[in-house]
Motif scaffolding. Structure first.
Motif, PDB file in Angstrom:
ATOM      1  N   SER A  44     -10.163 -27.245  19.344  1.00 56.47           N
ATOM      2  CA  SER A  44      -8.740 -27.105  19.700  1.00 56.47           C
ATOM      3  C   SER A  44      -8.410 -27.980  20.909  1.00 56.47           C
ATOM      4  O   SER A  44      -7.346 -28.603  20.958  1.00 56.47           O
ATOM      5  N   ALA A  45      -9.331 -28.017  21.896  1.00 56.17           N
ATOM      6  CA  ALA A  45      -9.089 -28.848  23.089  1.00 56.17           C
ATOM      7  C   ALA A  45      -9.094 -30.333  22.694  1.00 56.17           C
ATOM      8  O   ALA A  45      -8.266 -31.123  23.175  1.00 56.17           O
ATOM      9  N   LEU A  46     -10.011 -30.725  21.803  1.00 54.97           N
ATOM     10  CA  LEU A  46     -10.045 -32.128  21.369  1.00 54.97           C
ATOM     11  C   LEU A  46      -8.777 -32.486  20.603  1.00 54.97           C
ATOM     12  O   LEU A  46      -8.235 -33.584  20.746  1.00 54.97           O
ATOM     13  N   PHE A  47      -8.263 -31.542  19.803  1.00 62.22           N
ATOM     14  CA  PHE A  47      -7.024 -31.831  19.071  1.00 62.22           C
ATOM     15  C   PHE A  47      -5.887 -32.126  20.049  1.00 62.22           C
ATOM     16  O   PHE A  47      -5.087 -33.057  19.847  1.00 62.22           O
ATOM     17  N   GLU A  48      -5.821 -31.353  21.138  1.00 63.51           N
ATOM     18  CA  GLU A  48      -4.767 -31.608  22.136  1.00 63.51           C
ATOM     19  C   GLU A  48      -4.901 -33.011  22.721  1.00 63.51           C
ATOM     20  O   GLU A  48      -3.901 -33.686  22.976  1.00 63.51           O
ATOM     21  N   GLU A  49      -6.147 -33.455  22.949  1.00 64.45           N
ATOM     22  CA  GLU A  49      -6.355 -34.836  23.446  1.00 64.45           C
ATOM     23  C   GLU A  49      -5.849 -35.849  22.419  1.00 64.45           C
ATOM     24  O   GLU A  49      -5.209 -36.833  22.772  1.00 64.45           O
ATOM     25  N   ILE A  50      -6.134 -35.588  21.143  1.00 62.22           N
ATOM     26  CA  ILE A  50      -5.680 -36.512  20.083  1.00 62.22           C
ATOM     27  C   ILE A  50      -4.166 -36.667  20.151  1.00 62.22           C
ATOM     28  O   ILE A  50      -3.630 -37.775  20.064  1.00 62.22           O
ATOM     29  N   THR A  51      -3.463 -35.541  20.332  1.00 59.84           N
ATOM     30  CA  THR A  51      -1.990 -35.604  20.313  1.00 59.84           C
ATOM     31  C   THR A  51      -1.434 -36.453  21.465  1.00 59.84           C
ATOM     32  O   THR A  51      -0.285 -36.859  21.414  1.00 59.84           O
ATOM     33  N   ARG A  52      -2.260 -36.678  22.495  1.00 60.57           N
ATOM     34  CA  ARG A  52      -1.785 -37.492  23.632  1.00 60.57           C
ATOM     35  C   ARG A  52      -2.148 -38.970  23.489  1.00 60.57           C
ATOM     36  O   ARG A  52      -1.821 -39.781  24.350  1.00 60.57           O
ATOM     37  N   GLN A  53      -2.865 -39.340  22.440  1.00 54.92           N
ATOM     38  CA  GLN A  53      -3.294 -40.740  22.286  1.00 54.92           C
ATOM     39  C   GLN A  53      -2.139 -41.604  21.780  1.00 54.92           C
ATOM     40  O   GLN A  53      -1.334 -41.159  20.964  1.00 54.92           O
ATOM     41  N   PRO A  54      -2.068 -42.855  22.261  1.00 55.72           N
ATOM     42  CA  PRO A  54      -0.949 -43.709  21.863  1.00 55.72           C
ATOM     43  C   PRO A  54      -0.879 -43.937  20.350  1.00 55.72           C
ATOM     44  O   PRO A  54       0.201 -44.063  19.785  1.00 55.72           O
ATOM     45  N   GLU A  55      -2.033 -43.940  19.684  1.00 53.68           N
ATOM     46  CA  GLU A  55      -2.030 -44.206  18.235  1.00 53.68           C
ATOM     47  C   GLU A  55      -1.472 -43.027  17.439  1.00 53.68           C
ATOM     48  O   GLU A  55      -0.991 -43.192  16.331  1.00 53.68           O
ATOM     49  N   TYR A  56      -1.561 -41.810  18.014  1.00 55.13           N
ATOM     50  CA  TYR A  56      -1.181 -40.610  17.257  1.00 55.13           C
ATOM     51  C   TYR A  56       0.319 -40.381  17.418  1.00 55.13           C
ATOM     52  O   TYR A  56       0.772 -39.561  18.208  1.00 55.13           O
ATOM     53  N   TYR A  57       1.096 -41.148  16.608  1.00 52.54           N
ATOM     54  CA  TYR A  57       2.564 -41.098  16.722  1.00 52.54           C
ATOM     55  C   TYR A  57       3.132 -39.739  16.284  1.00 52.54           C
ATOM     56  O   TYR A  57       4.259 -39.400  16.615  1.00 52.54           O
ATOM     57  N   LEU A  58       2.365 -38.968  15.517  1.00 52.88           N
ATOM     58  CA  LEU A  58       2.924 -37.764  14.870  1.00 52.88           C
ATOM     59  C   LEU A  58       3.556 -36.799  15.876  1.00 52.88           C
ATOM     60  O   LEU A  58       4.705 -36.359  15.699  1.00 52.88           O
ATOM     61  N   THR A  59       2.802 -36.477  16.935  1.00 54.97           N
ATOM     62  CA  THR A  59       3.288 -35.472  17.886  1.00 54.97           C
ATOM     63  C   THR A  59       4.515 -35.985  18.631  1.00 54.97           C
ATOM     64  O   THR A  59       5.510 -35.274  18.776  1.00 54.97           O
ATOM     65  N   ARG A  60       4.454 -37.233  19.077  1.00 56.90           N
ATOM     66  CA  ARG A  60       5.604 -37.785  19.827  1.00 56.90           C
ATOM     67  C   ARG A  60       6.850 -37.828  18.950  1.00 56.90           C
ATOM     68  O   ARG A  60       7.942 -37.462  19.377  1.00 56.90           O
ATOM     69  N   ALA A  61       6.677 -38.260  17.693  1.00 56.89           N
ATOM     70  CA  ALA A  61       7.846 -38.368  16.808  1.00 56.89           C
ATOM     71  C   ALA A  61       8.420 -36.979  16.520  1.00 56.89           C
ATOM     72  O   ALA A  61       9.639 -36.787  16.526  1.00 56.89           O
ATOM     73  N   GLU A  62       7.562 -36.012  16.303  1.00 49.99           N
ATOM     74  CA  GLU A  62       8.065 -34.671  15.980  1.00 49.99           C
ATOM     75  C   GLU A  62       8.771 -34.048  17.189  1.00 49.99           C
ATOM     76  O   GLU A  62       9.828 -33.421  17.054  1.00 49.99           O
ATOM     77  N   ILE A  63       8.205 -34.254  18.372  1.00 47.42           N
ATOM     78  CA  ILE A  63       8.851 -33.721  19.580  1.00 47.42           C
ATOM     79  C   ILE A  63      10.223 -34.379  19.761  1.00 47.42           C
ATOM     80  O   ILE A  63      11.213 -33.717  20.081  1.00 47.42           O
ATOM     81  N   ALA A  64      10.294 -35.699  19.518  1.00 45.37           N
ATOM     82  CA  ALA A  64      11.581 -36.396  19.653  1.00 45.37           C
ATOM     83  C   ALA A  64      12.605 -35.810  18.673  1.00 45.37           C
ATOM     84  O   ALA A  64      13.777 -35.607  19.026  1.00 45.37           O
ATOM     85  N   ILE A  65      12.180 -35.525  17.459  1.00 42.52           N
ATOM     86  CA  ILE A  65      13.098 -34.955  16.451  1.00 42.52           C
ATOM     87  C   ILE A  65      13.572 -33.577  16.917  1.00 42.52           C
ATOM     88  O   ILE A  65      14.765 -33.251  16.853  1.00 42.52           O
ATOM     89  N   LEU A  66      12.639 -32.778  17.405  1.00 33.19           N
ATOM     90  CA  LEU A  66      13.012 -31.418  17.838  1.00 33.19           C
ATOM     91  C   LEU A  66      13.963 -31.500  19.031  1.00 33.19           C
ATOM     92  O   LEU A  66      14.969 -30.785  19.090  1.00 33.19           O
ATOM     93  N   GLU A  67      13.640 -32.377  19.986  1.00 29.03           N
ATOM     94  CA  GLU A  67      14.505 -32.448  21.174  1.00 29.03           C
ATOM     95  C   GLU A  67      15.913 -32.909  20.816  1.00 29.03           C
ATOM     96  O   GLU A  67      16.890 -32.438  21.378  1.00 29.03           O
ATOM     97  N   ALA A  68      16.007 -33.825  19.859  1.00 34.28           N
ATOM     98  CA  ALA A  68      17.337 -34.345  19.512  1.00 34.28           C
ATOM     99  C   ALA A  68      18.135 -33.365  18.651  1.00 34.28           C
ATOM    100  O   ALA A  68      19.359 -33.410  18.644  1.00 34.28           O
ATOM    101  N   ASN A  69      17.452 -32.497  17.920  1.00 37.86           N
ATOM    102  CA  ASN A  69      18.166 -31.723  16.892  1.00 37.86           C
ATOM    103  C   ASN A  69      18.007 -30.213  16.970  1.00 37.86           C
ATOM    104  O   ASN A  69      18.535 -29.504  16.099  1.00 37.86           O
TER     105      ASN A  69
END
Ligand SMILES: C[S@@+](CC[C@H](N)C(=O)[O-])C[C@H]1O[C@@H](n2cnc3c(N)ncnc32)[C@H](O)[C@@H]1O
Length: 318
Positions: A44-69
């Protein structure tokens, strides 16, 4: 004894389930391990690190969608109702919704990772002292029994992270049916689904330069060693993630770098050089493909929100 998640109404993931699944998966002609076992406390801790990596666009894109909508997604507040999250992990995205729901009766995160539930509960109760946080340590692939006092309350389901992509479409539909049962009639589901895109971008997301995804994948073997007394040599396996365009999925494997045998509870598991263990799939969908999956599970697809680059989608199902 580790502190246990309070209100664990659903049974915890049992060790014998882990052992039986590992033996079963490693005895098959094409070896595989279920991806839900990635998530012990280290995973679980490693997954959190993955979500912060520049290549892992998924988390950033989803957060942007949630924040906008988020205000539009919530469509007025779920006053006196409950928010149920499937595979909640850190519950970081959920805060975007919770902030807009001051009269929420309770938040129910469901996850198989006890450490993730405990950490999320600690953080959320300190940030939202009036919120009733009721974690359930359990498997969302079965209907989850909610605390009886919540049964008649309005329910909003939240299933972010494209975790649904870990299941082939027919199984994904089965998961969505289970969630419909957990949410009961009248429930609404907001679900995050990764979109099909350029294969190179997809492959990069699952092969981050710092090696967190590789470490996450290999942790599954380390977990077998820790919990089941296995003798996997982590240096003799390597992470591989590739995109299969016909299936529309990323597949993750662990590749044996040599001929070797691994001992596991008295059994000997043989690996030839180059032999693989399938550890995860991550299916990608177009907007319409996932609409069809949702419909086949008895849901009515409604609105879809995407980020400006069309990388990710959040969908409303009723
Ligand atoms: C891809 S992560 C997503 C975490 C978080 N929701 C997010 O969006 O960042 C998947 C999460 O689902 C949990 N999980 C995986 N399989 C599960 C299952 N069968 N039942 C309950 N939780 C599960 C994992 O422990 C992990 O926290």
């Amino acid at each position: 004894m580790p502190e246990r998640a309070e209100h664990a109404f659903a049974p915890a993931q049992k060790d014998d389930d882990f052992a039986a699944s590992v033996f079963d998966g490693l005895s098959r002609p094409l070896k595989s391990l279920p991806c839900r076992f990635f998530y012990d406390s280290i995973g679980s801790a490693l997954f959190e690190e993955i979500t912060r990596q520049p290549e892992y666009y998924l988390t950033r894109a989803e957060i942007a969608i949630l924040e906008a909508n988020a205000p539009e997604m919530l469509g007025g507040e779920l006053s006196g109702g409950i928010l149920i999250e499937f595979g909640s992990g850190s519950s970081i995205k959920t805060e975007i919704l919770i902030r807009l729901m001051p009269r929420l009766r309770a938040y129910v995160p469901i996850d198989i990772s006890e450490s993730a539930l405990l950490e999320a509960k600690r953080r959320l109760t300190s940030r939202f002292p009036r919120l009733d946080v009721r974690p359930i340590l359990g498997d969302f692939s079965h209907p989850v029994a909610l605390p009886p006092e919540f049964e008649r309350l309005p329910k909003l389901g939240f299933f972010p992270g494209s975790t649904i992509g870990n299941f082939p479409p027919a199984e994904a539909a089965q998961m969505l049916r289970m969630m419909r049962l957990t949410l009961s009639s009248g429930g609404r589901l907001l679900i995050g689904v990764d979109l099909k895109k350029d294969a190179r971008q997809l492959v990069r997301a699952y092969n981050d330069a710092k090696g967190f995804t590789a470490a996450f994948n290999l942790n599954l073997l380390a977990r077998i060693n820790r919990e089941l007394g296995g003798t996997f040599d982590l240096n003799a396996f390597r992470h591989r993630a590739t995109y299969e365009p016909l299936e529309g999925r990323i597949t993750m494997h662990l590749v044996s770098t040599k001929e070797q045998a691994v001992e596991l509870d008295g059994a000997r598991i043989q690996f030839s050089e180059g032999e693989t263990i399938h550890t995860e799939s991550a299916y990608k969908y177009t907007i319409d493909e996932f609409r069809r999956v949702s419909r086949s599970a008895g849901w009515l697809p409604q609105r879809v929100w995407t980020d400006p680059d069309n990388l990710f989608s959040v969908r409303e199902l009723v």
